[in-house]
Design a protein around this motif. Structure first.
Motif, short mmCIF file in Angstrom:
data_model
loop_
_atom_site.label_atom_id
_atom_site.label_comp_id
_atom_site.label_asym_id
_atom_site.label_seq_id
_atom_site.Cartn_x
_atom_site.Cartn_y
_atom_site.Cartn_z
N PRO A 61 -1.61 1.79 -1.73
CA PRO A 61 -1.22 1.25 -3.03
C PRO A 61 -1.41 -0.25 -3.25
O PRO A 61 -1.04 -0.75 -4.30
CB PRO A 61 0.27 1.59 -3.10
CG PRO A 61 0.72 1.57 -1.67
CD PRO A 61 -0.44 2.09 -0.88
N GLU A 112 6.08 9.76 0.27
CA GLU A 112 5.02 8.76 0.37
C GLU A 112 4.22 8.68 -0.92
O GLU A 112 3.90 7.59 -1.41
CB GLU A 112 4.08 9.10 1.53
CG GLU A 112 4.68 8.85 2.91
CD GLU A 112 3.78 9.37 4.02
OE1 GLU A 112 3.73 8.73 5.08
OE2 GLU A 112 3.13 10.42 3.83
N ASN A 116 4.10 5.33 -3.31
CA ASN A 116 2.82 4.68 -3.54
C ASN A 116 2.46 4.68 -5.02
O ASN A 116 1.90 3.70 -5.54
CB ASN A 116 1.71 5.38 -2.75
CG ASN A 116 1.85 5.17 -1.25
OD1 ASN A 116 2.65 4.35 -0.81
ND2 ASN A 116 1.09 5.90 -0.47
#
Length: 415
Positions: A61, A112, A116
């Motif tokens: 990210p 996750e 992100n």
């Protein structure tokens, strides 16, 4: 002339040409160009915005200028009233895009992916208006497919077509395994376009295969096919490799104004035109003007680079920050003065320290070997004096200024 274009008046045709010039600027490939022109004409005739798709599997990210190449193109569509559809691959992200990978990618957890995605949104807001963006998570429709649906989807494409992917071909050639689930990634990305009835999909040239899957499946499902806009990959500051944090050749959009400007000044001369075209908010006319001035010598490469650096900082930090970053560069790097603000580090260690250890301890360099190389390349100064001996013992005093390269400064404060 297409039937749609024939229905437009002169003013509307001029608008089609204007938008085509904007969207074509800097694009590597439009598949196909005629369909893009027809879609714009139809949008104007029916006063109906186009749906512009960008699919993301948020696995890394941290956004840098390389990522903004596609974002800047989306901003142009958004400024002309079209709808931006950002698809977060919370479902496909669990598989991982095999593009450019010699092995299967690590599958992401739900946590996750969500974390992100949030980071992406915060950074994207510096380029496009996120309040006017349609956000979609593809688990909404992909998780609803049952096994029969998946089999029917898979039946709409051949194995031979999937094996056309360069990365799959290479892995087969080198005897590296391909898991069956990886074949389903392009199928799912293509199905996203079917569900959202996208008109245009944007991506880098490395996404050529995946984006064309959208056209393939839209046709198979009896939908109007999307146009693919493929943007070139941006080389990093080394002028060779694709911009990447792992290659340390990037300019991050969250970096400080001074760091962004300083890095911009290290862009190779031969890449300046490409950077102006792909990462600035200049109009096609402004870009052509800058290119012309560089080619004729009217604009010196150094001055062009300063304009580029100032523009990049202005886009992400504002006009005032851009002015200050330029003045900082002029005073520190062109006139050889010290910057007005140098970060201070409190030192409570020994008063006599080997210079190599000091550089690592101050986190100016990551390792002793890197510190030695920097000294050997005459890239380290102490109180303005170049360090030439890697075995130098440094006497620590209050106010001692250590400089590494052109942009790293530290002032030592003793207890």
């Amino acid at each position: 002339m297409s039937n749609v274009l024939a229905q437009l008046n002169e003013e509307q045709r001029t608008e089609v040409k204007r938008q085509m010039a904007i969207y074509s600027q800097g694009v590597q490939e439009i598949i196909p160009t005629e369909e893009l022109e027809n879609k714009i004409a139809k949008s104007i005739l029916e006063n109906k915005p186009l749906k512009i798709k960008l699919g993301l599997d948020p696995s890394a990210p941290d956004v840098h200028l390389g990522h903004t190449v596609v974002l800047n193109k989306m901003r142009q569509f958004q400024e002309n009233g079209h709808i931006i559809q950002v698809i977060i691959g919370d479902f496909t992200g669990k598989i991982g895009d095999p593009t450019g990978k010699s092995v299967a990618r690590k599958q992401l957890t739900d946590e996750e992916v969500r974390h992100n995605a949030k980071t992406y949104f915060e950074q994207f807001a510096k380029v496009i208006d996120m309040e006017k963006v349609e956000l979609h998570y593809n688990s909404k429709w992909l998780s609803q497919l049952n096994f029969e649906d998946v089999i029917q989807l898979a039946g709409k494409i051949t194995v031979a077509r999937l094996l056309e992917r360069d990365d799959f071909e290479e892995r087969i050639a080198f005897g590296k395994p391909i898991s069956l689930h990886e074949f389903f990634y392009p199928l799912m990305q293509g199905y996203d376009s079917v569900v959202l009835e996208c008109d245009i999909e944007l991506g880098g040239t490395d996404q050529h295969f995946n984006i064309l899957m959208g056209r393939h499946f839209q046709e198979k499902f009896g939908k109007e096919k999307q146009v693919a806009l493929l943007m070139p990959l941006l080389e990093g500051l080394d002028g060779v490799e694709k911009m990447s944090k792992s290659k340390k050749n990037y300019i991050g959009i969250d970096e400080s104004p001074q760091e962004m400007y300083g890095k911009a000044m290290s862009i190779p001369d031969e890449l300046m035109n490409k950077y102006f075209e792909l990462v600035t908010d200049f109009t096609p006319e402004q870009i052509q003007s800058v290119k012309g001035q560089i080619e004729t010598g009217q604009l010196h490469p150094r001055d062009a680079k300063m304009l580029l650096g100032k523009t990049i900082v202005r886009m992400y930090h504002g006009v005032e920050a851009a002015e200050k970053a330029e003045q900082h560069f002029i005073s520190v790097f062109q006139q050889g003065l010290l910057p007005d603000e140098i970060p201070a580090v409190v030192w409570d260690g020994n008063t006599e320290v080997p210079v190599v250890d000091l550089l690592v301890e101050l986190q100016l360099l990551s390792s002793k070997s890197e510190a030695r190389r920097m000294i050997e390349n005459r890239g380290v100064k102490i109180n303005g004096n170049k360090v030439e001996d890697t075995r130098l013992q440094v006497s620590i005093t209050d106010g001692l200024i250590i400089q590494v390269g052109k942009r790293k400064f530290v002032k030592i404060k003793t207890l």
